[in-house]
Design a protein around this motif. Structure first.
Motif, PDB file in Angstrom:
ATOM      1  N   GLN A  23      76.799  24.093  94.341  1.00  0.00           N
ATOM      2  CA  GLN A  23      75.439  24.001  93.803  1.00  0.00           C
ATOM      3  C   GLN A  23      74.962  25.308  93.954  1.00  0.00           C
ATOM      4  OE1 GLN A  23      72.596  21.893  93.383  1.00  0.00           O
ATOM      5  NE2 GLN A  23      71.015  23.734  92.672  1.00  0.00           N
ATOM      6  N   SER A  24      75.584  26.276  94.311  1.00  0.00           N
ATOM      7  CA  SER A  24      75.314  27.905  94.276  1.00  0.00           C
ATOM      8  C   SER A  24      75.777  28.674  93.799  1.00  0.00           C
ATOM      9  CB  SER A  24      75.496  28.424  95.869  1.00  0.00           C
ATOM     10  OG  SER A  24      77.450  28.468  96.561  1.00  0.00           O
ATOM     11  N   ARG A  25      77.339  28.346  92.907  1.00  0.00           N
ATOM     12  CA  ARG A  25      77.057  28.360  91.951  1.00  0.00           C
ATOM     13  C   ARG A  25      76.337  28.054  90.579  1.00  0.00           C
ATOM     14  NH1 ARG A  25      82.776  26.766  92.690  1.00  0.00           N
ATOM     15  NH2 ARG A  25      82.390  25.112  91.249  1.00  0.00           N
ATOM     16  N   PHE A  26      76.142  27.202  90.620  1.00  0.00           N
ATOM     17  CA  PHE A  26      74.748  27.007  89.680  1.00  0.00           C
ATOM     18  C   PHE A  26      73.697  27.679  90.118  1.00  0.00           C
ATOM     19  CE2 PHE A  26      71.000  24.101  87.662  1.00  0.00           C
ATOM     20  CZ  PHE A  26      71.284  24.090  87.149  1.00  0.00           C
ATOM     21  N   ASP A  27      73.618  27.466  91.150  1.00  0.00           N
ATOM     22  CA  ASP A  27      72.377  28.883  91.185  1.00  0.00           C
ATOM     23  C   ASP A  27      71.817  30.344  90.646  1.00  0.00           C
ATOM     24  OD1 ASP A  27      70.452  26.338  92.325  1.00  0.00           O
ATOM     25  OD2 ASP A  27      70.916  27.027  94.362  1.00  0.00           O
ATOM     26  N   LYS A  28      73.320  30.645  91.267  1.00  0.00           N
ATOM     27  CA  LYS A  28      73.298  32.002  90.701  1.00  0.00           C
ATOM     28  C   LYS A  28      73.307  32.292  89.371  1.00  0.00           C
ATOM     29  CE  LYS A  28      75.998  33.876  94.098  1.00  0.00           C
ATOM     30  NZ  LYS A  28      75.944  35.102  94.855  1.00  0.00           N
ATOM     31  N   ALA A  29      73.957  31.293  88.590  1.00  0.00           N
ATOM     32  CA  ALA A  29      73.879  31.056  86.892  1.00  0.00           C
ATOM     33  C   ALA A  29      72.372  31.195  86.309  1.00  0.00           C
ATOM     34  CB  ALA A  29      74.744  29.916  86.339  1.00  0.00           C
ATOM     35  N   VAL A  30      71.546  30.067  87.309  1.00  0.00           N
ATOM     36  CA  VAL A  30      70.112  30.000  86.691  1.00  0.00           C
ATOM     37  C   VAL A  30      69.230  31.547  87.012  1.00  0.00           C
ATOM     38  CG1 VAL A  30      68.231  29.250  87.145  1.00  0.00           C
ATOM     39  CG2 VAL A  30      70.201  26.935  86.834  1.00  0.00           C
ATOM     40  N   LEU A  31      69.849  31.921  87.804  1.00  0.00           N
ATOM     41  CA  LEU A  31      68.811  33.217  87.828  1.00  0.00           C
ATOM     42  C   LEU A  31      69.799  34.667  87.159  1.00  0.00           C
ATOM     43  CD1 LEU A  31      69.259  33.897  92.305  1.00  0.00           C
ATOM     44  CD2 LEU A  31      66.903  32.869  90.320  1.00  0.00           C
ATOM     45  N   GLU A  32      70.867  34.149  87.062  1.00  0.00           N
ATOM     46  CA  GLU A  32      71.649  35.427  85.396  1.00  0.00           C
ATOM     47  C   GLU A  32      70.326  35.234  83.837  1.00  0.00           C
ATOM     48  OE1 GLU A  32      75.441  35.392  85.118  1.00  0.00           O
ATOM     49  OE2 GLU A  32      76.017  35.531  87.531  1.00  0.00           O
ATOM     50  N   LYS A  33      70.391  33.946  83.782  1.00  0.00           N
ATOM     51  CA  LYS A  33      69.945  32.914  82.834  1.00  0.00           C
ATOM     52  C   LYS A  33      68.347  33.345  82.883  1.00  0.00           C
ATOM     53  CE  LYS A  33      72.388  31.444  80.438  1.00  0.00           C
ATOM     54  NZ  LYS A  33      73.288  31.984  79.136  1.00  0.00           N
ATOM     55  N   ALA A  34      67.764  34.005  83.949  1.00  0.00           N
ATOM     56  CA  ALA A  34      66.172  34.212  83.907  1.00  0.00           C
ATOM     57  C   ALA A  34      66.211  35.222  84.012  1.00  0.00           C
ATOM     58  CB  ALA A  34      65.260  33.889  85.601  1.00  0.00           C
ATOM     59  N   ARG A  35      66.948  36.120  84.125  1.00  0.00           N
ATOM     60  CA  ARG A  35      67.240  37.770  83.970  1.00  0.00           C
ATOM     61  C   ARG A  35      67.156  38.364  82.643  1.00  0.00           C
ATOM     62  NH1 ARG A  35      71.043  37.983  88.807  1.00  0.00           N
ATOM     63  NH2 ARG A  35      69.823  38.350  90.780  1.00  0.00           N
ATOM     64  N   GLU A  36      67.891  37.182  81.638  1.00  0.00           N
ATOM     65  CA  GLU A  36      67.126  37.715  80.355  1.00  0.00           C
ATOM     66  C   GLU A  36      66.118  37.730  79.949  1.00  0.00           C
ATOM     67  OE1 GLU A  36      70.101  35.770  77.910  1.00  0.00           O
ATOM     68  OE2 GLU A  36      71.790  35.221  79.601  1.00  0.00           O
ATOM     69  N   VAL A  37      65.126  36.701  80.397  1.00  0.00           N
ATOM     70  CA  VAL A  37      63.882  36.877  79.636  1.00  0.00           C
ATOM     71  C   VAL A  37      62.843  38.527  80.430  1.00  0.00           C
ATOM     72  CG1 VAL A  37      61.483  35.474  80.054  1.00  0.00           C
ATOM     73  CG2 VAL A  37      64.233  34.238  80.548  1.00  0.00           C
ATOM     74  N   GLU A  38      62.673  39.241  79.726  1.00  0.00           N
ATOM     75  CA  GLU A  38      61.787  39.771  79.606  1.00  0.00           C
ATOM     76  C   GLU A  38      60.686  39.814  79.506  1.00  0.00           C
ATOM     77  OE1 GLU A  38      63.535  42.627  76.338  1.00  0.00           O
ATOM     78  OE2 GLU A  38      65.370  42.925  77.518  1.00  0.00           O
ATOM     79  N   GLU A  39      59.925  41.025  79.754  1.00  0.00           N
ATOM     80  CA  GLU A  39      58.209  41.079  80.091  1.00  0.00           C
ATOM     81  C   GLU A  39      57.926  41.319  77.992  1.00  0.00           C
ATOM     82  OE1 GLU A  39      55.009  44.141  81.095  1.00  0.00           O
ATOM     83  OE2 GLU A  39      56.721  44.584  81.928  1.00  0.00           O
ATOM     84  N   GLY A  40      57.570  40.038  78.401  1.00  0.00           N
ATOM     85  CA  GLY A  40      56.252  40.281  77.550  1.00  0.00           C
ATOM     86  C   GLY A  40      57.109  38.238  76.379  1.00  0.00           C
ATOM     87  N   GLU A  41      58.157  37.776  77.162  1.00  0.00           N
ATOM     88  CA  GLU A  41      58.543  37.040  77.218  1.00  0.00           C
ATOM     89  C   GLU A  41      58.447  35.519  78.332  1.00  0.00           C
ATOM     90  OE1 GLU A  41      62.391  37.789  74.688  1.00  0.00           O
ATOM     91  OE2 GLU A  41      62.652  38.142  76.674  1.00  0.00           O
ATOM     92  N   VAL A  42      59.090  34.503  77.881  1.00  0.00           N
ATOM     93  CA  VAL A  42      58.627  33.003  78.738  1.00  0.00           C
ATOM     94  C   VAL A  42      59.833  32.481  78.434  1.00  0.00           C
ATOM     95  CG1 VAL A  42      55.995  33.456  79.562  1.00  0.00           C
ATOM     96  CG2 VAL A  42      57.279  31.893  77.612  1.00  0.00           C
ATOM     97  N   ALA A  43      59.931  31.767  79.150  1.00  0.00           N
ATOM     98  CA  ALA A  43      61.587  30.399  79.249  1.00  0.00           C
ATOM     99  C   ALA A  43      60.848  29.181  79.595  1.00  0.00           C
ATOM    100  CB  ALA A  43      62.371  30.765  79.474  1.00  0.00           C
ATOM    101  N   SER A  44      61.602  28.280  79.477  1.00  0.00           N
ATOM    102  CA  SER A  44      61.091  26.581  79.261  1.00  0.00           C
ATOM    103  C   SER A  44      62.254  26.669  80.778  1.00  0.00           C
ATOM    104  CB  SER A  44      61.243  25.890  78.975  1.00  0.00           C
ATOM    105  OG  SER A  44      62.252  25.386  77.952  1.00  0.00           O
ATOM    106  N   TYR A  45      62.508  25.560  81.646  1.00  0.00           N
ATOM    107  CA  TYR A  45      62.921  24.923  82.653  1.00  0.00           C
ATOM    108  C   TYR A  45      64.082  24.695  81.853  1.00  0.00           C
ATOM    109  CZ  TYR A  45      59.913  25.792  86.185  1.00  0.00           C
ATOM    110  OH  TYR A  45      58.898  25.707  87.271  1.00  0.00           O
ATOM    111  N   GLY A  46      64.120  24.100  80.471  1.00  0.00           N
ATOM    112  CA  GLY A  46      64.809  23.442  79.728  1.00  0.00           C
ATOM    113  C   GLY A  46      65.637  24.522  78.871  1.00  0.00           C
ATOM    114  N   SER A  47      65.453  25.545  78.403  1.00  0.00           N
ATOM    115  CA  SER A  47      65.632  26.385  77.535  1.00  0.00           C
ATOM    116  C   SER A  47      66.665  27.106  78.752  1.00  0.00           C
ATOM    117  CB  SER A  47      64.810  27.464  77.524  1.00  0.00           C
ATOM    118  OG  SER A  47      64.221  28.214  78.624  1.00  0.00           O
ATOM    119  N   ILE A  48      66.834  27.264  79.687  1.00  0.00           N
ATOM    120  CA  ILE A  48      67.558  27.922  80.436  1.00  0.00           C
ATOM    121  C   ILE A  48      68.781  26.587  80.919  1.00  0.00           C
ATOM    122  CG2 ILE A  48      67.785  28.472  82.862  1.00  0.00           C
ATOM    123  CD1 ILE A  48      65.527  30.371  82.758  1.00  0.00           C
TER     124      ILE A  48
END
Length: 139
Positions: A23-48
């Protein structure tokens, strides 16, 4: 009597930083993906979830993002549901819930501060055009 056993295997391609639980590795992976989303962009939970190779784990992505703390340096507010709407959390409510001061959310305020607008239905205007495209992380 019928007995059903279900085994769930989650493969996450991230560096293990000394954590011991999946779970903690999963959480870290989610945060890594979320950090890729730059200002002006958005993402969905599903796309991550899909970008991580776990297409049925969008709800888990939401759970992981709900644990973000200020020091995590993650723009969690850029992640929304698949309809381009905010999934409201009680702890992020702003306002009194009255006609004069209706509820809004911290997430909406932060997105508006970045220049995003919302329709009357609460969807982000131009959501699909603003979706971040995750780079392929497969070997």
């Amino acid at each position: 009597k019928v007995e059903v056993k279900v085994e769930v295997k989650v493969e996450v391609k991230v560096e293990d930083r000394g954590t011991t639980t999946k779970q903690s590795r999963f959480d870290k992976a989610v945060l890594e993906k979320a950090r890729e989303v730059e200002e002006g962009e958005v993402a969905s939970y599903g796309s991550i979830a899909r970008a991580m190779g776990c297409p049925n784990y969008s709800r888990h992505v939401g759970f992981a993002l709900s644990k973000v703390k200020k020091g995590d340096d993650v723009a969690w507010w850029r992640i929304m549901n698949s309809q381009g709407k905010i999934s409201y959390r009680a702890k992020d409510r702003i306002g009194k819930g009255t006609k004069k001061s209706p509820f809004t959310s911290l997430q909406r305020k932060l997105l508006e501060k970045e220049g995003h607008a919302f329709s009357d239905s609460g969807a982000l205007v131009g959501f699909h055009q603003k979706l971040h495209t995750f780079r392929d992380s497969s070997p």
